[in-house]
Design a protein around this motif. Structure first.
Motif, PDB file in Angstrom:
ATOM      1  N   PRO A 267       0.818  -1.217   0.000  1.00 16.32           N
ATOM      2  CA  PRO A 267       0.000   0.000   0.000  1.00 16.32           C
ATOM      3  C   PRO A 267       0.857   1.274   0.000  1.00 16.32           C
ATOM      4  CG  PRO A 267      -0.618  -1.482   1.810  1.00 16.32           C
ATOM      5  CD  PRO A 267       0.574  -2.073   1.160  1.00 16.32           C
ATOM      6  N   HIS A 268       0.414   2.272  -0.746  1.00 16.55           N
ATOM      7  CA  HIS A 268       1.114   3.564  -0.793  1.00 16.55           C
ATOM      8  C   HIS A 268       0.129   4.599  -1.286  1.00 16.55           C
ATOM      9  CE1 HIS A 268       1.503   1.614  -4.692  1.00 16.55           C
ATOM     10  NE2 HIS A 268       1.537   2.815  -5.205  1.00 16.55           N
ATOM     11  N   ASP A 269       0.511   5.914  -1.194  1.00 17.81           N
ATOM     12  CA  ASP A 269      -0.466   6.966  -1.445  1.00 17.81           C
ATOM     13  C   ASP A 269      -0.590   7.431  -2.886  1.00 17.81           C
ATOM     14  OD1 ASP A 269      -1.319   6.971   1.157  1.00 17.81           O
ATOM     15  OD2 ASP A 269       0.332   8.305   1.778  1.00 17.81           O
ATOM     16  N   SER A 270       0.536   7.622  -3.579  1.00 21.49           N
ATOM     17  CA  SER A 270       0.382   8.182  -4.932  1.00 21.49           C
ATOM     18  C   SER A 270       1.020   7.284  -5.986  1.00 21.49           C
ATOM     19  CB  SER A 270       0.955   9.596  -4.984  1.00 21.49           C
ATOM     20  OG  SER A 270       2.230   9.601  -4.415  1.00 21.49           O
ATOM     21  N   VAL A 271       0.606   7.506  -7.225  1.00 23.58           N
ATOM     22  CA  VAL A 271       1.087   6.662  -8.329  1.00 23.58           C
ATOM     23  C   VAL A 271       2.487   7.140  -8.746  1.00 23.58           C
ATOM     24  CG1 VAL A 271       0.637   5.893 -10.697  1.00 23.58           C
ATOM     25  CG2 VAL A 271      -1.281   6.316  -9.129  1.00 23.58           C
ATOM     26  N   PRO A 272       3.480   6.256  -8.701  1.00 23.47           N
ATOM     27  CA  PRO A 272       4.827   6.664  -9.118  1.00 23.47           C
ATOM     28  C   PRO A 272       4.953   6.693 -10.637  1.00 23.47           C
ATOM     29  CG  PRO A 272       4.836   4.377  -8.370  1.00 23.47           C
ATOM     30  CD  PRO A 272       3.426   4.873  -8.200  1.00 23.47           C
ATOM     31  N   ILE A 273       5.788   7.599 -11.127  1.00 22.74           N
ATOM     32  CA  ILE A 273       6.046   7.689 -12.574  1.00 22.74           C
ATOM     33  C   ILE A 273       7.537   7.864 -12.849  1.00 22.74           C
ATOM     34  CG2 ILE A 273       5.420  10.186 -12.470  1.00 22.74           C
ATOM     35  CD1 ILE A 273       4.754   9.962 -15.512  1.00 22.74           C
ATOM     36  N   TRP A 274       8.025   7.090 -13.825  1.00 21.89           N
ATOM     37  CA  TRP A 274       9.318   7.384 -14.457  1.00 21.89           C
ATOM     38  C   TRP A 274       9.127   7.026 -15.917  1.00 21.89           C
ATOM     39  CZ3 TRP A 274      12.858   3.803 -16.793  1.00 21.89           C
ATOM     40  CH2 TRP A 274      12.491   2.442 -16.672  1.00 21.89           C
ATOM     41  N   ILE A 275      10.007   7.439 -16.809  1.00 21.28           N
ATOM     42  CA  ILE A 275       9.814   7.029 -18.195  1.00 21.28           C
ATOM     43  C   ILE A 275      11.099   6.483 -18.809  1.00 21.28           C
ATOM     44  CG2 ILE A 275       7.788   8.473 -18.613  1.00 21.28           C
ATOM     45  CD1 ILE A 275       9.312  10.465 -19.987  1.00 21.28           C
TER      46      ILE A 275
ATOM     47  N   GLN B 294      19.471  14.710 -14.287  1.00 21.67           N
ATOM     48  CA  GLN B 294      18.740  15.782 -14.984  1.00 21.67           C
ATOM     49  C   GLN B 294      17.216  15.594 -14.978  1.00 21.67           C
ATOM     50  OE1 GLN B 294      20.627  15.922 -18.835  1.00 21.67           O
ATOM     51  NE2 GLN B 294      22.132  17.462 -18.189  1.00 21.67           N
ATOM     52  N   PRO B 295      16.708  14.443 -15.400  1.00 20.79           N
ATOM     53  CA  PRO B 295      15.234  14.315 -15.416  1.00 20.79           C
ATOM     54  C   PRO B 295      14.606  14.324 -14.020  1.00 20.79           C
ATOM     55  CG  PRO B 295      16.278  12.244 -16.078  1.00 20.79           C
ATOM     56  CD  PRO B 295      17.364  13.269 -15.989  1.00 20.79           C
ATOM     57  N   ILE B 296      15.393  13.959 -13.010  1.00 16.09           N
ATOM     58  CA  ILE B 296      14.861  13.996 -11.632  1.00 16.09           C
ATOM     59  C   ILE B 296      14.730  15.451 -11.196  1.00 16.09           C
ATOM     60  CG2 ILE B 296      15.227  13.189  -9.239  1.00 16.09           C
ATOM     61  CD1 ILE B 296      14.993  10.954 -11.490  1.00 16.09           C
ATOM     62  N   ASP B 297      15.783  16.234 -11.437  1.00 16.54           N
ATOM     63  CA  ASP B 297      15.780  17.647 -11.036  1.00 16.54           C
ATOM     64  C   ASP B 297      14.790  18.471 -11.855  1.00 16.54           C
ATOM     65  OD1 ASP B 297      17.766  17.163  -9.191  1.00 16.54           O
ATOM     66  OD2 ASP B 297      19.401  17.629 -10.592  1.00 16.54           O
ATOM     67  N   ILE B 298      14.736  18.202 -13.163  1.00 15.44           N
ATOM     68  CA  ILE B 298      13.949  19.067 -14.048  1.00 15.44           C
ATOM     69  C   ILE B 298      12.477  18.655 -14.084  1.00 15.44           C
ATOM     70  CG2 ILE B 298      13.696  19.852 -16.452  1.00 15.44           C
ATOM     71  CD1 ILE B 298      16.806  19.193 -16.684  1.00 15.44           C
ATOM     72  N   LEU B 299      12.216  17.353 -14.036  1.00  9.76           N
ATOM     73  CA  LEU B 299      10.841  16.881 -14.251  1.00  9.76           C
ATOM     74  C   LEU B 299      10.203  16.218 -13.033  1.00  9.76           C
ATOM     75  CD1 LEU B 299      11.708  15.656 -17.785  1.00  9.76           C
ATOM     76  CD2 LEU B 299       9.937  17.334 -17.329  1.00  9.76           C
ATOM     77  N   GLY B 300      11.002  15.853 -12.056  1.00 12.34           N
ATOM     78  CA  GLY B 300      10.440  15.320 -10.810  1.00 12.34           C
ATOM     79  C   GLY B 300       9.972  13.873 -10.873  1.00 12.34           C
ATOM     80  N   PHE B 301      10.652  13.029 -11.655  1.00 16.09           N
ATOM     81  CA  PHE B 301      10.272  11.608 -11.702  1.00 16.09           C
ATOM     82  C   PHE B 301      10.505  10.931 -10.350  1.00 16.09           C
ATOM     83  CE2 PHE B 301      11.274  12.281 -16.294  1.00 16.09           C
ATOM     84  CZ  PHE B 301      10.003  11.998 -16.773  1.00 16.09           C
ATOM     85  N   ASP B 302       9.819   9.816 -10.136  1.00 20.77           N
ATOM     86  CA  ASP B 302       9.901   9.104  -8.849  1.00 20.77           C
ATOM     87  C   ASP B 302      10.976   8.028  -8.817  1.00 20.77           C
ATOM     88  OD1 ASP B 302       7.631  10.392  -7.503  1.00 20.77           O
ATOM     89  OD2 ASP B 302       6.535   9.567  -9.217  1.00 20.77           O
ATOM     90  N   ALA B 303      11.682   7.840  -9.918  1.00 18.11           N
ATOM     91  CA  ALA B 303      12.810   6.891  -9.931  1.00 18.11           C
ATOM     92  C   ALA B 303      13.808   7.389 -10.956  1.00 18.11           C
ATOM     93  CB  ALA B 303      12.337   5.486 -10.284  1.00 18.11           C
ATOM     94  N   ALA B 304      15.085   7.113 -10.695  1.00 15.87           N
ATOM     95  CA  ALA B 304      16.135   7.440 -11.660  1.00 15.87           C
ATOM     96  C   ALA B 304      16.541   6.139 -12.336  1.00 15.87           C
ATOM     97  CB  ALA B 304      17.330   8.059 -10.941  1.00 15.87           C
ATOM     98  N   ILE B 305      16.951   6.224 -13.621  1.00 16.72           N
ATOM     99  CA  ILE B 305      17.523   5.054 -14.276  1.00 16.72           C
ATOM    100  C   ILE B 305      18.944   5.433 -14.673  1.00 16.72           C
ATOM    101  CG2 ILE B 305      16.388   5.677 -16.478  1.00 16.72           C
ATOM    102  CD1 ILE B 305      16.413   2.489 -16.988  1.00 16.72           C
ATOM    103  N   MET B 306      19.887   4.581 -14.299  1.00 14.73           N
ATOM    104  CA  MET B 306      21.294   4.939 -14.532  1.00 14.73           C
ATOM    105  C   MET B 306      21.529   5.159 -16.020  1.00 14.73           C
ATOM    106  SD  MET B 306      23.778   1.653 -14.410  1.00 14.73           S
ATOM    107  CE  MET B 306      23.438   0.253 -15.486  1.00 14.73           C
ATOM    108  N   PHE B 307      22.359   6.136 -16.342  1.00 13.46           N
ATOM    109  CA  PHE B 307      22.665   6.417 -17.729  1.00 13.46           C
ATOM    110  C   PHE B 307      23.729   5.448 -18.225  1.00 13.46           C
ATOM    111  CE2 PHE B 307      24.364   8.286 -21.464  1.00 13.46           C
ATOM    112  CZ  PHE B 307      23.238   8.754 -22.098  1.00 13.46           C
ATOM    113  N   SER B 308      23.357   4.647 -19.215  1.00 15.87           N
ATOM    114  CA  SER B 308      24.259   3.656 -19.791  1.00 15.87           C
ATOM    115  C   SER B 308      23.584   3.146 -21.056  1.00 15.87           C
ATOM    116  CB  SER B 308      24.496   2.519 -18.785  1.00 15.87           C
ATOM    117  OG  SER B 308      25.521   1.677 -19.239  1.00 15.87           O
TER     118      SER B 308
END
Ligand code: CP3
Length: 342
Positions: free
Chosen positions: A14-22, A58-72
């Protein structure tokens, strides 16, 4: 228990809000990424812990996603097999490609924690700078998808070379896929040991196979990868592009999350994949439509999944270059302002 909604959703807690990353969230649609690319090549970014960290955040700071994906990139682990992997304006190139059973025998074996240590060092640097702001996703390509690039030698629309290989040399194909499965399983495990909070396996091209061949040439190797990297509390995500014809097969997999593309009906996926978390599935090209469309279509997905504790918002495939950043911001805000019914 993790405090991150992304991890909770992946583990059906259980959790409160829907997480998003792309998928492909760090990339060429962001002017800030292009500024880094002006000064450094793609490979230079992938080999520098500092630049990897800069563009991952960058996408975390600029867009506020709920997860980061390593750049590779999924193709980097092909190089230690003894092929050259390069990226030019026409896309990736693998030389020489694997075309015969002898070429399979010629592939080198290697220890991912050693040969891919530059990625693991980068992953640790990203974790440190993230400082637990959001969880970090590690990834690699599925054995079948990696085999596509290894045999084709480049991106393709016809997949003729990989299909010729599988249909003419099925046993040798299986040897190659088995080797790739061991390597990628160990590579994901090393990423988890270096700090990845979740891992995603990209089966970007498995969807070109007839279902009986998916069952033989992709699925068993994904199973091996997930067995090797299984770690308590670390969700394993399988993304399959063109997943609709294979949902029943995916339901059998021992993994926590299935990522689906936009052609897959969400209600059908919910029924067939019962017990697993679902990630997806807005058509990335909808982000080129008017803002009202983005909002409307995102809300349709949110309404359909509102009864789930195990839904992660994502696109149905990677975000495209030239995507209007304002529509991505609107998408993130739409997902974040959606309240799940209690
Ligand atoms: O998601 C992220 O932000 C993390 C970084 C990431 C990249 N590639 C960076 C990249 C990830 C997760 C990938 C995965 C990947 N790479 C996949 C699976 C996902 C999918 O789209 O199906 C595949 C098939 C590849 C192989 C690959 N790498 C191709 C076909 C290309 C060229 C075309 C393209 O999409 O750009 C790449 C190069 C690549 N990988 C770039 C980036 C940012 C562009 C390189 C550049 O900046 O010049």
């Amino acid at each position: 228990m993790s405090d991150f909604d992304f991890i909770k959703a992946a583990l059906n807690q259980p959790h409160d809000s829907v997480p998003i990353w792309i998928m492909r969230q760090a990339g060429r649609y962001l002017p800030e990424f292009m500024a880094v690319r002006e000064k450094a090549s793609f490979m230079e970014i992938c080999r520098s812990a500092e630049l990897m960290t800069d563009v991952t955040l960058q996408p975390i700071d600029i867009l506020g996603f709920d997860a980061a994906i390593m750049f590779s990139d999924i193709l980097l682990p092909l190089a230690p097999l003894g092929v050259k992997v390069s990226y030019d304006s026409g896309g990736p190139r693998i030389t020489p490609p694997v075309r015969t059973p002898d070429d399979v025998t010629g592939l080198k074996n290697y220890i991912p924690a050693d040969e891919m240590s530059y990625v693991l060092i980068g992953l640790k640097a990203i974790k440190e700078r993230l400082n637990d702001r959001v969880p970090l996703i590690g990834f690699c390509g599925s054995p079948f998808t990696l085999a596509c690039y290894l045999v084709e030698g480049a991106s393709t629309w016809s997949f003729l070379e990989i299909k010729k290989f599988i249909y003419n040399y099925p046993k040798d194909a299986m040897v190659m896929l088995g080797q790739l499965a061991e390597l990628t399983g160990k590579y994901l495990k090393a990423q988890i040991e270096a700090g990845a909070d979740a891992v995603q396996l990209f089966d970007s091209w498995g969807g070109i196979l007839p279902p009986d061949y998916y069952r033989k040439f992709s699925l068993p190797y994904i199973k091996t990868v997930f067995e090797i990297c299984k770690t308590e509390g670390v969700p394993r995500i399988l993304y399959l592009n063109n997943s609709a014809p294979y949902l029943e097969l995916l339901a059998e997999l021992d993994c926590e999350v299935i990522g689906i593309d936009w052609r897959t009906d969400l209600d059908r996926a919910k029924t067939i994949l019962e017990g697993k978390a679902i990630q997806g599935n807005l058509d990335p090209q909808m982000l080129f439509g008017p803002p009202e469309l983005v909002q409307k279509e995102a809300t349709i997905i949110l309404d359909k999944t509102a009864d789930m504790d195990s839904f992660i918002f994502n696109l149905g495939h990677g975000i495209l270059p030239q995507t209007p950043v304002d529509n991505v911001k609107l998408l993130v805000n739409t997902v974040h302002s959606f309240s799940k019914p209690k």
